[in-house]
Motif scaffolding. Structure first.
Motif, mmCIF file in Angstrom:
data_model
loop_
_atom_site.group_PDB
_atom_site.id
_atom_site.type_symbol
_atom_site.label_atom_id
_atom_site.label_comp_id
_atom_site.label_asym_id
_atom_site.label_seq_id
_atom_site.Cartn_x
_atom_site.Cartn_y
_atom_site.Cartn_z
ATOM 1 N N HIS A 97 0.816 -1.199 0.000
ATOM 2 C CA HIS A 97 0.000 0.000 0.000
ATOM 3 C C HIS A 97 0.857 1.259 0.000
ATOM 4 C CE1 HIS A 97 -3.827 -2.075 0.477
ATOM 5 N NE2 HIS A 97 -3.288 -2.816 1.426
ATOM 6 N N ARG A 98 0.152 2.391 -0.231
ATOM 7 C CA ARG A 98 0.810 3.696 -0.267
ATOM 8 C C ARG A 98 0.064 4.665 0.648
ATOM 9 N NH1 ARG A 98 3.462 5.015 -5.301
ATOM 10 N NH2 ARG A 98 2.370 7.017 -5.351
ATOM 11 N N ILE A 99 0.816 5.548 1.287
ATOM 12 C CA ILE A 99 0.259 6.623 2.087
ATOM 13 C C ILE A 99 0.859 7.927 1.571
ATOM 14 C CG2 ILE A 99 -0.021 7.606 4.389
ATOM 15 C CD1 ILE A 99 0.475 4.833 5.552
ATOM 16 N N THR A 100 0.003 8.909 1.297
ATOM 17 C CA THR A 100 0.460 10.188 0.757
ATOM 18 C C THR A 100 0.206 11.299 1.761
ATOM 19 O OG1 THR A 100 -0.029 9.451 -1.505
ATOM 20 C CG2 THR A 100 0.261 11.815 -1.155
ATOM 21 N N PHE A 101 1.233 12.076 2.032
ATOM 22 C CA PHE A 101 1.155 13.248 2.912
ATOM 23 C C PHE A 101 1.257 14.503 2.043
ATOM 24 C CE2 PHE A 101 2.792 9.742 5.322
ATOM 25 C CZ PHE A 101 2.284 9.880 6.599
ATOM 26 N N GLY A 141 2.130 22.910 -0.638
ATOM 27 C CA GLY A 141 2.932 22.894 -1.856
ATOM 28 C C GLY A 141 3.866 21.710 -1.967
ATOM 29 N N HIS A 142 3.597 20.673 -1.200
ATOM 30 C CA HIS A 142 4.537 19.556 -1.173
ATOM 31 C C HIS A 142 3.779 18.249 -0.986
ATOM 32 C CE1 HIS A 142 8.320 17.458 -0.524
ATOM 33 N NE2 HIS A 142 7.918 17.031 0.659
ATOM 34 N N SER A 143 4.316 17.179 -1.568
ATOM 35 C CA SER A 143 3.699 15.858 -1.428
ATOM 36 C C SER A 143 4.788 14.838 -1.128
ATOM 37 C CB SER A 143 2.959 15.479 -2.716
ATOM 38 O OG SER A 143 2.387 14.205 -2.599
ATOM 39 N N LEU A 144 4.501 13.942 -0.189
ATOM 40 C CA LEU A 144 5.456 12.910 0.193
ATOM 41 C C LEU A 144 4.719 11.578 0.230
ATOM 42 C CD1 LEU A 144 8.047 13.217 3.087
ATOM 43 C CD2 LEU A 144 6.824 11.102 2.660
ATOM 44 N N VAL A 145 5.252 10.582 -0.470
ATOM 45 C CA VAL A 145 4.597 9.284 -0.573
ATOM 46 C C VAL A 145 5.424 8.222 0.138
ATOM 47 C CG1 VAL A 145 3.747 7.490 -2.136
ATOM 48 C CG2 VAL A 145 3.523 9.902 -2.763
ATOM 49 N N VAL A 146 4.773 7.461 1.015
ATOM 50 C CA VAL A 146 5.382 6.303 1.646
ATOM 51 C C VAL A 146 4.816 5.064 0.957
ATOM 52 C CG1 VAL A 146 5.660 4.999 3.779
ATOM 53 C CG2 VAL A 146 5.640 7.510 3.842
ATOM 54 N N SER A 147 5.691 4.237 0.423
ATOM 55 C CA SER A 147 5.239 3.109 -0.391
ATOM 56 C C SER A 147 5.635 1.764 0.222
ATOM 57 C CB SER A 147 5.808 3.217 -1.804
ATOM 58 O OG SER A 147 7.225 3.203 -1.785
ATOM 59 N N ASP A 148 5.087 0.705 -0.363
ATOM 60 C CA ASP A 148 5.325 -0.670 0.095
ATOM 61 C C ASP A 148 4.989 -0.817 1.577
ATOM 62 O OD1 ASP A 148 6.013 -3.357 -0.038
ATOM 63 O OD2 ASP A 148 8.122 -2.980 0.380
ATOM 64 N N VAL A 149 3.842 -0.275 1.960
ATOM 65 C CA VAL A 149 3.365 -0.392 3.336
ATOM 66 C C VAL A 149 2.528 -1.667 3.464
ATOM 67 C CG1 VAL A 149 1.944 0.663 5.146
ATOM 68 C CG2 VAL A 149 3.324 2.107 3.612
#
Length: 456
Positions: free
Chosen positions: A83-87, A91-99
């Motif tokens: 899964h992925r979580i997006t913060f 003006g900014h985006s950060l994605v945490v992947s392979d959750v």
């Protein structure tokens, strides 16, 4: 000048928009399944709106940072991934992947919990060809100390591979492997341990400062309260975990009188910090012949046994898993991990597993110059391996102990000696390096005990 102003505005905007996450929240992480878990971090803007979206449902979570810190809770589904979580900020985006979602356990203590293939542990080295598994993830917290609780660590989640497995806690890895095989869920394994450390450096400082007798005992032990907790536990207390395994005590043998209270405070302080009454399972220190005193190691094991009075705790007894009593690091770790795993499977997950009951002393009865010993946590009968029960001592009112013989009748042990016609007390396996031969029928060792409370 106009270009310089525009450049300043651009960088100021970037600073206002950035979002940062602690190391424990990152790619490949394992989140506790079917739970409310906390996500947190920082924004360079002290009051920035943070939006969080997840790919397993349509909920959009929102919060606003306060003095640059934000925190929110999300719900996790049953075990699985990827899964992925997006913060997102303005003006900014950060994605945490392979959750993935699964079961998260912490492994802490001193060297016997730390021990791995990096210390030439053959069991870990032999396991390396089998140690590629994307359903097991490691988070290794490096050694560190701090005067005050820290917010982050220099670490990252890694997917289980032979190289990282070799360097990871052997007990932690084999525990996770067994739980994964039976529960069929991903395992998040957090290793936070340091060889030679004393219990007091792992405790939240505030929990003992109001107890002058403990503070003085710790000062006498030449330790600084909380220095490892601050650097190696405090940064992860917001992270939802299933439970803790603990293997420590060798460095506190000289402080056996205060160890039970100290460990109770440690367990309660961790549960308070994590805001969860999680299971806390610990290993009883193993037989060792170089503590310098004949029975202080046994008294520390006795102190550990008293910690079982605290709810949701359990202990594994290791008196039979020591190939060499002159080595403080027994080389048998897989069976230790399996005993821990059986506890977790039966007590925490309600699964069927191997035996978990270590017979413990309950009461005595003096009859015809002999002492009958009765046990609790025994499901059937006692057995002795390689002859009659060993490492028994008996004493009369003069408090002088003599070697004794033991006879088994079902679940009752009868102890006697011709040198003590009027016995009043029995001790079993109550020396530092005793490796006795009394077991439950299911194969787990009887815990050491003494029926007296005498000071030697």
């Amino acid at each position: 000048m106009k270009k310089l102003c525009l450049l300043f505005v651009f960088f100021a905007f970037r600073l206002q928009a950035d979002v940062q996450l602690p190391a424990i929240i990152g790619d490949h992480m394992v989140l506790q399944q079917k739970a409310k878990v906390t996500l947190w971090g920082w924004t360079t803007n002290p009051a920035e709106e943070v939006k969080v979206t997840v790919d397993w449902d349509t909920t959009q979570y929102k919060t606003k940072s306060v003095l640059g810190h934000f925190s929110l809770q999300i719900n996790t589904p049953k075990a699985g991934g990827n899964h992925r979580i997006t913060f997102k900020t303005s003006g900014h985006s950060l994605v945490v992947s392979d959750v993935v979602f699964g079961e998260v356990w912490v492994f802490s203590g001193q060297s016997n919990m730390e021990w791995s293939g990096s210390q030439n542990l053959q069991e870990s080295i032999d396991e390396m060809p089998n140690a590629t598994n994307d359903q097991i993830r490691f988070f290794y917290i490096p050694k560190g100390t701090a005067k005050y609780p820290q917010e982050d660590v220099r670490a990252k989640w890694v997917v289980c591979n032979p190289t990282d497995m070799k360097a990871f806690s052997a007990i932690g890895y084999f525990f996770g492997k067994k739980l994964h095989a039976q529960l069929k869920v991903p395992m998040g394994l957090i290793s936070s341990n340091w060889g030679g450390t004393k219990a007091e450096v792992w405790i939240a400082r505030d929990s003992v400062m109001k107890k002058p007798h403990l503070v003085q005992a710790i000062k006498n032990n030449q330790s600084i309260i909380g220095m490892n907790y601050n650097a190696m536990i405090a940064p992860i207390v917001n992270y939802n975990i299933a439970g803790v395994l603990w293997y420590q005590g060798e460095s506190n043998v000289g402080q056996y009188r205060t160890y039970t209270e100290l460990m109770n405070d440690l367990i309660l302080s961790w549960r308070s910090a994590f805001n969860k009454n999680f299971p806390f399972y610990f290993a009883q220190i193993a037989p060792y012949n170089k503590y310098g005193d004949n029975i202080n190691g046994a008294k520390l094991r006795e102190a550990q046994t008293k910690n079982l009075a605290l709810e949701n705790t359990a202990m594994v007894v290791l008196s039979d898993l020591v190939p060499d009593v002159s080595n403080i690091h027994p080389t048998i770790k897989i069976e230790v991990a399996n005993r821990f795993a059986n506890l977790a499977l039966v007590k925490h997950y309600g699964q069927e597993a191997g035996p978990i009951f270590y017979p413990k002393y309950d009461r005595l009865k003096i009859e015809n110059g002999k002492i009958k010993i009765y046990f609790r946590e025994i499901t059937s009968k006692l057995v002795s391996k390689d002859g009659d029960p060993s490492h028994l001592m008996i004493a009369g009112e003069d408090r002088k102990f003599y070697p004794a013989e033991g006879k088994i009748s079902g679940s009752v042990l009868t102890v006697s000696s011709p040198e003590v016609p009027k016995p009043v007390a029995v001790r079993y396996a109550f020396k530092n390096d005793d490796m006795p031969n009394l077991f439950s029928k299911e194969g787990l060792p009887v815990n050491l005990f003494r029926t007296d409370t005498w000071e030697d």
